[in-house]
Design an enzyme around this catalytic site. Structure first.
Site, mmCIF file in Angstrom:
data_model
loop_
_atom_site.group_PDB
_atom_site.id
_atom_site.type_symbol
_atom_site.label_atom_id
_atom_site.label_comp_id
_atom_site.label_asym_id
_atom_site.label_seq_id
_atom_site.Cartn_x
_atom_site.Cartn_y
_atom_site.Cartn_z
ATOM 1 N N GLU A 138 -56.602 -10.027 -14.395
ATOM 2 C CA GLU A 138 -55.651 -10.960 -14.997
ATOM 3 C C GLU A 138 -54.363 -11.105 -14.190
ATOM 4 O OE1 GLU A 138 -55.098 -10.006 -19.125
ATOM 5 O OE2 GLU A 138 -57.226 -9.556 -19.421
ATOM 6 N N HIS A 139 -54.150 -10.252 -13.192
ATOM 7 C CA HIS A 139 -52.951 -10.303 -12.351
ATOM 8 C C HIS A 139 -53.391 -10.156 -10.896
ATOM 9 C CE1 HIS A 139 -50.676 -9.729 -16.072
ATOM 10 N NE2 HIS A 139 -51.511 -8.748 -16.350
#
Length: 269
Positions: A138-139
């Site tokens: 997600e990052h």
């Protein structure tokens, strides 16, 4: 090629079929993340409808070290799920009870030790070596092309070697997330079997699984119309399956939404 932690490797080998096969087309698939929150949830706690294909996703395997201040390890993965309750022997046992149960690993996740979990490879070629996967980064501290190559080559290698029978991705509606996962889909979509995304037009040709968060903290919650939407999609022939975050949270409410989800999937159109 890198050597994985012994426990991690053993868990993978126990979890996956001896001979991988392409997933069959089904609209009766329920998938759920398990183990990330260390709530002592067990596979056997979760109700499983015998008419439904059920995938447990161990959350998570992360390429960070296990120190007090974790650092990226460039594709050398460590276990960050509750192995006391979800270890190799438990995986083997739950799989032996029902041929429709499969267990896979989810890579990445949102955080590690209270900080963001970043996709941070130092090179494409070094980022290899694990089995049977759901991609949930997600990052990012890489560009979309690097992400696409690292993940795409990994999935392709595992499939070509007959190690895994499916791969899935978990993008959500965020510009940075979408740019990375769309780059992956555009180049390696042919080796990805399932994805979870409300923006199905971005991933043309994939199997869309609708999703809910069992504590109701985001998205369309089970208490506010999620199952009505599922019923409508099923009548339209568009419901490929359901996935949930997470068994750890659902334990508190007796897994009511897991039962309801599987009942929807098992009901004929």
């Amino acid at each position: 090629m890198m050597i994985l932690q012994a426990l991690f490797l053993l868990a993978i080998l126990q979890a996956l079929p001896n001979h991988a096969a392409a997933p069959t087309a089904t609209a009766d698939l329920f998938r759920e993340y398990i183990g990330a929150e260390f709530n002592n949830v067990k596979f056997t706690d979760v109700p499983i409808n015998p008419q439904v294909d059920f995938h447990f996703l161990l959350a998570f395997a992360i390429d960070y070290d296990t120190s007090g201040s974790p650092s990226p390890t460039n594709g050398q993965f460590n276990v960050f799920w509750d192995t006391d309750n979800l270890g190799a022997s438990q995986i083997s046992s739950i799989k032996s009870q029902n041929p429709k149960i499969k267990v896979a690993l989810s890579l990445g996740g949102d955080s590690v030790s209270n900080g963001n979990c970043y996709f941070t490879p130092s090179s494409v070629d070094s980022w290899y070596n694990l089995d049977g996967i759901d991609i949930d980064y997600e990052h990012f501290k890489s560009n979309p092309d690097t992400f696409a190559e690292c993940i795409g080559r990994l999935i392709t290698t595992l499939k070509n070697n007959g190690v895994i029978s499916f791969a899935s991705i978990a993008p959500f509606d965020d510009p940075e997330v979408q740019s990375h996962y769309q780059a992956l889909w555009n180049k390696y979509g042919n080796v990805i079997d399932y994805y979870y995304d409300e923006q199905s037009s971005n991933y043309d040709g994939g199997k869309v699984l609708v999703s809910f968060i069992s504590d109701g903290s985001g998205g369309l919650s089970p208490a506010d119309g999620f199952f009505k939407a599922c019923d409508r999609l099923k009548k339209q022939g568009k419901l490929q399956g359901i996935f949930a975050w997470s068994a750890d949270d659902s334990k508190a409410n007796g897994f009511r939404y897991e039962r309801q989800s599987q009942a929807v999937l098992a009901t004929p159109n």
